[in-house]
Design a protein around this motif. Structure first.
Motif, PDB file in Angstrom:
ATOM      1  N   ALA A   1       1.207   6.773  -6.791  1.00 39.07           N
ATOM      2  CA  ALA A   1       0.114   7.649  -7.155  1.00 39.07           C
ATOM      3  C   ALA A   1       0.649   9.151  -6.940  1.00 39.07           C
ATOM      4  O   ALA A   1       0.209  10.140  -7.884  1.00 39.07           O
ATOM      5  CB  ALA A   1      -0.923   7.467  -6.088  1.00 39.07           C
TER       6      ALA A   1
ATOM      7  N   SER B   1      -1.362   5.220 -11.597  1.00 39.04           N
ATOM      8  CA  SER B   1      -2.197   4.500 -11.019  1.00 39.04           C
ATOM      9  C   SER B   1      -2.062   3.036 -11.129  1.00 39.04           C
ATOM     10  O   SER B   1      -2.377   2.457 -11.987  1.00 39.04           O
ATOM     11  CB  SER B   1      -3.624   4.923 -11.337  1.00 39.04           C
ATOM     12  N   VAL B   2      -1.558   2.306  -9.838  1.00 30.54           N
ATOM     13  CA  VAL B   2      -1.517   1.004  -9.789  1.00 30.54           C
ATOM     14  C   VAL B   2      -1.812   0.226  -8.401  1.00 30.54           C
ATOM     15  O   VAL B   2      -1.796   1.330  -7.560  1.00 30.54           O
ATOM     16  CB  VAL B   2       0.064   0.717  -9.962  1.00 30.54           C
ATOM     17  N   ASP B   3      -2.634  -0.749  -8.483  1.00 27.20           N
ATOM     18  CA  ASP B   3      -3.180  -1.512  -7.488  1.00 27.20           C
ATOM     19  C   ASP B   3      -2.000  -2.065  -6.427  1.00 27.20           C
ATOM     20  O   ASP B   3      -1.272  -2.708  -7.264  1.00 27.20           O
ATOM     21  CB  ASP B   3      -4.302  -2.302  -7.786  1.00 27.20           C
ATOM     22  N   HIS B   4      -2.194  -2.311  -5.257  1.00 31.18           N
ATOM     23  CA  HIS B   4      -1.264  -2.931  -4.588  1.00 31.18           C
ATOM     24  C   HIS B   4      -1.339  -4.318  -4.681  1.00 31.18           C
ATOM     25  O   HIS B   4      -0.224  -5.180  -4.647  1.00 31.18           O
ATOM     26  CB  HIS B   4      -1.931  -2.855  -2.971  1.00 31.18           C
ATOM     27  N   ALA B   5      -2.453  -5.049  -5.253  1.00 31.20           N
ATOM     28  CA  ALA B   5      -2.503  -6.267  -5.687  1.00 31.20           C
ATOM     29  C   ALA B   5      -1.706  -6.547  -7.024  1.00 31.20           C
ATOM     30  O   ALA B   5      -1.157  -7.676  -7.014  1.00 31.20           O
ATOM     31  CB  ALA B   5      -4.207  -6.685  -5.876  1.00 31.20           C
ATOM     32  N   THR B   6      -1.610  -5.707  -7.771  1.00 29.34           N
ATOM     33  CA  THR B   6      -0.931  -5.661  -8.827  1.00 29.34           C
ATOM     34  C   THR B   6       0.409  -5.706  -8.545  1.00 29.34           C
ATOM     35  O   THR B   6       1.140  -6.448  -9.097  1.00 29.34           O
ATOM     36  CB  THR B   6      -1.370  -4.732  -9.956  1.00 29.34           C
TER      37      THR B   6
ATOM     38  N   GLU C   1       1.859   1.714  -3.514  1.00 28.38           N
ATOM     39  CA  GLU C   1       0.739   2.385  -4.267  1.00 28.38           C
ATOM     40  C   GLU C   1       0.656   3.734  -3.960  1.00 28.38           C
ATOM     41  O   GLU C   1       0.419   4.449  -5.090  1.00 28.38           O
ATOM     42  CB  GLU C   1      -0.664   1.530  -3.778  1.00 28.38           C
ATOM     43  N   GLU C   2       0.622   4.202  -2.689  1.00 27.72           N
ATOM     44  CA  GLU C   2       0.737   5.406  -2.640  1.00 27.72           C
ATOM     45  C   GLU C   2       1.910   6.453  -3.288  1.00 27.72           C
ATOM     46  O   GLU C   2       1.840   7.623  -3.896  1.00 27.72           O
ATOM     47  CB  GLU C   2       0.806   6.084  -1.175  1.00 27.72           C
TER      48      GLU C   2
ATOM     49  N   ARG D   1       0.957  -1.193   0.101  1.00 23.53           N
ATOM     50  CA  ARG D   1      -0.198   0.064   0.071  1.00 23.53           C
ATOM     51  C   ARG D   1       0.909   1.249   0.027  1.00 23.53           C
ATOM     52  O   ARG D   1       0.572   2.271  -0.381  1.00 23.53           O
ATOM     53  CB  ARG D   1      -0.917  -0.005   1.082  1.00 23.53           C
TER      54      ARG D   1
END
Length: 121
Positions: free
Chosen positions: A34, A39-44, A30-31, A27
């Protein structure tokens, strides 16, 4: 290696490197992405680490400098995360680490495992 990926390979490598080298949470990464406008998700990011970390390790090991013919082994007892463990280290004549091994028990099996791993290098 990165064929068919939505993100640029430099973004993927940066996320994987930061996750492994600096022990950042997914996370947090991810921040950080950003903040850079990505824009990328933590799961990715987690999928990237699972997918690319073993392959990157294999490629780094192929490019590592070979060790000298003479090296020394030492063993010491240290506290890691509140638990006492044995640390086996092999160091070559240049002072570079050949291999290291942590073991909770000081026994012949762990010493043999360490030496096998060191001799492979």
């Amino acid at each position: 290696m990165f064929k068919g990926r939505h993100f640029d390979r430099s973004v993927i490598l940066l996320c994987v490197r930061w996750c492994l080298a600096y022990n950042l949470s997914l996370r947090n990464l991810e921040e950080m992405m950003a903040e850079w406008g990505i824009s990328v998700d933590h799961a990715t990011i987690h999928r990237w680490v699972v997918r690319y970390a073993p392959e990157l390790l294999q490629r780094f090991n192929l490019r590592k400098r070979s060790v000298t013919r003479r090296w020394h082994v030492d063993e010491t007892y240290i506290k890691v995360r509140g638990r006492w463990t044995d640390l086996y280290r092999a160091i070559d004549s240049n002072g570079d680490t050949v291999e290291f091994w942590f073991s909770e028990r000081r026994n012949l099996t762990s010493a043999k495992c360490f030496l096998r791993k060191a001799l492979k290098r």
